[in-house]
Enzyme design. Structure first.
Site, mmCIF file in Angstrom:
data_model
loop_
_atom_site.group_PDB
_atom_site.id
_atom_site.type_symbol
_atom_site.label_atom_id
_atom_site.label_comp_id
_atom_site.label_asym_id
_atom_site.label_seq_id
_atom_site.Cartn_x
_atom_site.Cartn_y
_atom_site.Cartn_z
ATOM 1 N NE ARG A 138 7.559 -2.368 6.138
ATOM 2 C CZ ARG A 138 6.505 -2.468 5.815
ATOM 3 N NH1 ARG A 138 5.575 -2.088 5.163
ATOM 4 N NH2 ARG A 138 5.772 -3.250 6.830
ATOM 5 N NE ARG A 163 6.243 -0.486 9.895
ATOM 6 C CZ ARG A 163 5.309 -0.478 9.228
ATOM 7 N NH1 ARG A 163 5.172 -0.059 7.834
ATOM 8 N NH2 ARG A 163 4.270 -1.271 9.665
ATOM 9 N NE ARG A 183 2.035 -4.807 11.045
ATOM 10 C CZ ARG A 183 2.964 -4.599 10.271
ATOM 11 N NH1 ARG A 183 3.979 -5.009 10.610
ATOM 12 N NH2 ARG A 183 2.763 -3.996 9.132
ATOM 13 C CE LYS A 191 -2.056 -1.183 3.784
ATOM 14 N NZ LYS A 191 -1.324 -2.184 4.283
ATOM 15 N NE ARG A 243 -4.481 -1.044 9.786
ATOM 16 C CZ ARG A 243 -3.442 -0.748 9.183
ATOM 17 N NH1 ARG A 243 -3.412 0.364 8.464
ATOM 18 N NH2 ARG A 243 -2.553 -1.292 9.218
#
Ligand code: AP5
Ligand code: MG
Length: 217
Positions: A129, A162, A173, A15, A90
């Site tokens: 990431r 992160r 998640r 996203k 969300r």
């Protein structure tokens, strides 16, 4: 009328990557709820500290504080023409609140690209990431590494992993996404706004499909 594009999809699907590209082509502000929480945390605000206690567990930050943060963000002048909303709404309560606040800002959700990929791909993407400290530019150790190790190509700042990108937290998640966010797929489908995008392709191919489907709408 202002144009709002809601990017829907599970954690790690891409996203943020697509939102940054879309924001340039569509000339709309990029509003990411996750980036706003991380910015608050960097500035050590009360909201940032509160958000961290949920983010570290892979849970959603409560609706009331999330909604008021987004309301404040989209009331700023750079959102006058609309925005790409990345990671918000969300929950159904956030979607209802968004509808009400956009009326006030003379806008509406026009289209909802829903990007999907299988869980193993999401985990591989999120756990590999690297994120830029200064402005949140997004890299991947395998699919999109920075030219120089640990340095952002765009602004030269450090890139970091992160805290919520550990495999256990990403898995949590994804579970939370299926429990709390998936109802929004039907919510926007019923309104005729949903467009389904196969997120398993390379970044450029996802962008092409996304731009082509936005044109059709
Ligand atoms: P947030 O920061 O929004 O995280 P997320 O939704 O879980 O999504 P991600 O940012 O992990 O993934 P993405 O889809 O943006 O993928 P990206 O482009 O980076 O939220 C974090 C936390 O904040 C939440 O858990 C919650 O606690 C809180 N929060 C946020 N919003 C909230 C809300 N509305 N309500 C309540 N709480 C909220 O890409 C991932 C990786 O894949 C990158 O390395 C990228 O380079 C790579 N990649 C991307 N596309 C491709 C591709 N096509 N091929 C190969 N690699 C790719
Ligand atoms: Mg993101």
């Amino acid at each position: 009328m202002a144009t709002y594009i809601v990017l829907l999809g599970p954690p790690g699907v891409g996203k943020g990557t697509q939102a940054r590209l879309l924001s340039e082509t569509q000339k709309l502000a990029h509003v990411s709820s996750g980036d706003l929480f991380r910015e608050n945390l960097k500035n050590q605000t009360d909201l940032g500290k509160l958000a961290k206690s949920y983010m570290d567990k892979g849970e959603l930050v409560p609706d009331d504080v999330t909604i008021s943060m987004i309301r404040d963000r989209i009331s700023r002048p750079d959102c006058e023409a609309g925005a790409i909303l990345d990671g918000f709404p969300r929950t159904p309560a956030q979607a209802d609140a968004l509808e009400i606040m956009l009326k006030e800002f003379h806008g509406a959700v026009n289209v909802v690209p829903y990007i999907t990929a299988a869980e193993n791909i999401l985990i591989e993407r999120a756990s590999g990431r690297w994120t830029c400290r200064a402005q949140g530019h997004i890299y991947h150790e395998k699919f999109n590494p920075p030219k120089q190790a640990r340095v952002c190509d765009v602004d030269g700042s450090e890139v970091y992993q992160r805290d919520d990108d550990k495999v256990e937290t990403v898995t949590k998640r994804i579970r939370v996404y299926f429990d709390q966010t998936i109802p929004l797929v039907e919510y926007y489908r019923k309104e005729g706004k949903l467009i389904e995008i196969d997120g398993t392709q390379a970044v450029e191919d996802v962008t092409k499909v996304l731009l082509a489907s936005l044109k059709k709408k």
